[in-house]
Design an enzyme around this catalytic site. Structure first.
Site, PDB file in Angstrom:
ATOM      1  CB  ILE A 153      -0.771  -0.137   1.217  1.00 55.78           C
ATOM      2  CG1 ILE A 153      -1.988  -1.157   1.204  1.00 55.78           C
ATOM      3  CG2 ILE A 153      -1.614   1.250   1.261  1.00 55.78           C
ATOM      4  CD1 ILE A 153      -2.787  -1.227   2.332  1.00 55.78           C
ATOM      5  CG  ASP A 172       9.456  -0.760   5.113  1.00 53.52           C
ATOM      6  OD1 ASP A 172      10.084  -1.435   5.866  1.00 53.52           O
ATOM      7  OD2 ASP A 172       8.445  -0.912   4.435  1.00 53.52           O
ATOM      8  CB  CYS A 231      -5.741   5.001   5.563  1.00 55.19           C
ATOM      9  SG  CYS A 231      -6.374   6.594   5.269  1.00 55.19           S
ATOM     10  CG  ASP A 257     -10.380   4.759   7.381  1.00 53.16           C
ATOM     11  OD1 ASP A 257     -11.288   5.185   7.602  1.00 53.16           O
ATOM     12  OD2 ASP A 257      -9.974   3.927   7.062  1.00 53.16           O
ATOM     13  CD  GLU A 262     -10.789   0.958  14.273  1.00 56.78           C
ATOM     14  OE1 GLU A 262     -11.157  -0.306  13.489  1.00 56.78           O
ATOM     15  OE2 GLU A 262     -10.065   1.412  13.640  1.00 56.78           O
ATOM     16  CG  HIS A 280     -11.284   0.297   9.811  1.00 56.30           C
ATOM     17  ND1 HIS A 280     -10.577  -0.117  10.851  1.00 56.30           N
ATOM     18  CD2 HIS A 280     -10.515  -0.127   8.615  1.00 56.30           C
ATOM     19  CE1 HIS A 280      -9.667  -0.970  10.503  1.00 56.30           C
ATOM     20  NE2 HIS A 280      -9.604  -0.850   9.359  1.00 56.30           N
ATOM     21  CG  LEU A 281     -15.199   4.531   5.862  1.00 57.17           C
ATOM     22  CD1 LEU A 281     -15.918   5.892   5.359  1.00 57.17           C
ATOM     23  CD2 LEU A 281     -16.335   3.439   5.798  1.00 57.17           C
ATOM     24  N   GLY A 282     -11.062   2.348   4.743  1.00 56.39           N
ATOM     25  CA  GLY A 282      -9.745   2.409   3.680  1.00 56.39           C
ATOM     26  C   GLY A 282     -10.280   1.402   2.797  1.00 56.39           C
ATOM     27  CB  ALA A 283     -10.861  -2.204   2.693  1.00 58.57           C
TER      28      ALA A 283
END
Length: 528
Positions: A153, A172, A231, A257, A262, A280-283
């Site tokens: 991602i 990273d 996100c 997000d 939650e 939590h709308l990322g997907a």
């Protein structure tokens, strides 16, 4: 042959059920059940397909006596007790790529909304205030985006940001310099990223190392006026510390997000100026929901019907290209592990798996898992490739892997060695015609044998007449010999005999064989 049975326990695209059926599975779609109802039902299923609603707990797994695979339609598996599943030998899969683009696009959308204060401007405009002079946004062009996590991602977000003429700095630990060049980003340590970034987006899993990676201390290191987008996972940001940083002006805005808890019914961030949040709308796009549902069905059905392993979180995955090549090696490895396990009486603190020649060019993890499964199954018939590495670690068994690319006496070789009180003992095998597993060495003695079915292992002093005596003994007891494989160090020295027989050898016959002149060891062996 009975079809594998799959339960879909969460709402997902109906095409998932169709794929299961087309690939040879019986499937039931039963959603919204309580944990108690699922516990009562789960015992009859081989596979369980879930999204985020079903919580696969230790108690549910304990009732899932036939369960072989759990498939999560999505990337997060916080709702699955993976250690318990591994201990029970259940494969856990997810679909890490089905919603990648959707999540990346949501992060970019949140960044734009944050830069131009769109949600609050929209609310005031619809309230009739027309606040034209009340909002002063910032451009993203020319700004530096700090990317925490440059995986699937994160790399998509980087490409979109570069298309917007942003500079991208990435932190990273797994990002190689070559991959950074390929992505067009600057690889940096975390402190450098914090000092340079105008925007930060997070795209890393929640682990002990990443929990509160944006802590109070790290937020203090950032450039004043930073804007943050998350996100990925709740818990990556200290939400109380973020609130303080926004109140002080150190952080100019944040868009989340995901939250530490939650559903997020309350948060210290709610009501803070220039704070944007979504549930939590990322997907949550039509395309992503279809993609992950189809992907999890294909992966699970392929595993249950064909043995293919894709996107597994608790065992080595096998790609479509690797699986045919590795299948005979895994059969060889499991038999070698089983042979060592059946013949080793002492406690074993260490096992080594050495692949040589053509075998060294393959993914060694499945070969190692197959060796461990064969070795540990001697003491428990519930061991498989999933839980074998887990059980080995639990028992304190040190596992070593060695690769030698050069060829020795054979074009390909797998050697399994164990450390015992009597010293190092090893067996080795190869593939005939690249598909037929064959033992070629047993405890330093050259011997060629096919390890299958019921067998007898005999160590004796090499002397004339022994073969006739053992053949007579077995014949008198109605035991037919299938194959006869003999090896020795030297004439008159210690010899090893491996016999395949058409039926299990009774204990009284084994005892009688032990009494034959020159016999040192007799043991019955069994291979799948």
């Amino acid at each position: 042959m009975t079809k594998p049975k799959v339960l879909i326990s969460d709402k997902m695209d109906p095409n998932a059920a169709r794929i299961f059926a087309e690939m040879g599975c019986d499937v039931d779609v039963i959603t919204g059940e309580t944990p108690e109802q699922l516990i009562a039902r789960i015992g009859e299923y081989d596979g369980l397909a879930i999204r985020s609603s079903t919580k696969v707990t230790k108690e549910i797994l304990a009732a899932a006596k036939n369960l072989k695979v759990i498939g999560r339609a999505g990337i997060g598996v916080d709702n699955v007790d993976i250690p318990a599943a591994s201990a029970q030998g259940v494969v856990v899969m997810n679909t890490p790529f089905g919603n990648s683009i959707t999540t990346a696009e949501h992060a970019i959308a949140m960044m734009f909304a944050l830069a131009r204060q769109i949600p609050e401007a929209n609310a005031q405009t619809q309230a009739g205030l027309w606040p034209k002079n009340g909002f002063m946004g910032v451009e993203v062009t020319g700004k530096t985006l700090g990317l925490i996590g440059a995986g699937n991602i994160g790399s998509i977000v980087a490409s979109r940001a570069l298309g917007l003429r942003m500079k991208v700095v990435a932190f990273d630990p797994f990002l190689s310099p070559e991959r950074a060049i390929e992505l067009g980003v600057e690889k940096a340590d975390l402190d450098t990223l914090l000092a340079k970034a105008d925007f930060i987006t997070l795209h890393t899993p929640l682990t002990d190392q990443t929990r509160n990676i944006l802590s109070r201390e790290n937020l203090a290191k950032t450039k004043k006026g930073l804007r943050i987008v998350n996100c990925a996972r709740g818990g990556l940001i200290d939400e109380a510390a973020l609130k303080e940083a926004m109140d002080s002006g150190q952080v100019a805005g944040a868009a989340l997000d995901v939250f530490q808890t939650e559903p997020a019914k309350e948060s210290p961030l709610f009501g803070t100026p220039n704070f944007i949040c979504t549930p939590h709308l990322g997907a949550s796009t039509t395309e992503a929901q279809v993609n992950v549902a189809l992907q999890v069905a294909e992966q699970m059905a392929d595993f249950l019907v064909n043995g293919g392993v894709t996107n597994a979180l608790n065992m080595p995955s096998l790609s479509a290209e690797e699986a045919p090549k590795l299948k005979p090696y895994m059969a060889l490895a499991e038999r070698l592990g089983s042979l060592v396990g059946q013949l080793t009486r002492d406690a074993v603190p260490r096992i080594s798996i050495h692949v040589e020649g053509a075998a060294a060019e393959l993914n060694q993890k499945p070969i190692t898992a197959a060796v461990l499964a064969g070795f540990l199954r001697v003491s428990s018939d519930t061991v498989n490739m999933v839980n074998a590495p887990f059980l080995a670690k639990e028992r304190g068994l040190e596992v070593r892997e060695v690769k030698t690319e050069r060829e020795g006496d054979y074009h390909t070789l797998v050697r399994v060695s164990v450390k015992t009180d009597a010293g190092e003992r090893s067996v080795a095998g190869t593939l005939f015609n690249n598909v037929e597993p064959r033992l070629v060495e047993l405890f330093a003695i050259k011997v060629e044998a096919d390890l299958s079915g019921d067998m007898m292992y005999i160590v004796n002093q090499d002397a004339p007449g022994f073969i006739g005596r053992i053949g007579t003994l077995l014949g008198e007891n109605g035991i037919n010999i299938g194959t006869f494989n003999l090896g020795r160090h030297a004439a008159g020295g210690e010899a090893v005999l491996l016999l395949s027989v058409d039926s299990p050898v009774p204990e009284n016959v084994l005892q009688a064989a032990c009494q034959l002149p020159g016999v040192k060891t007799v043991k019955a062996l069994k291979f799948a």
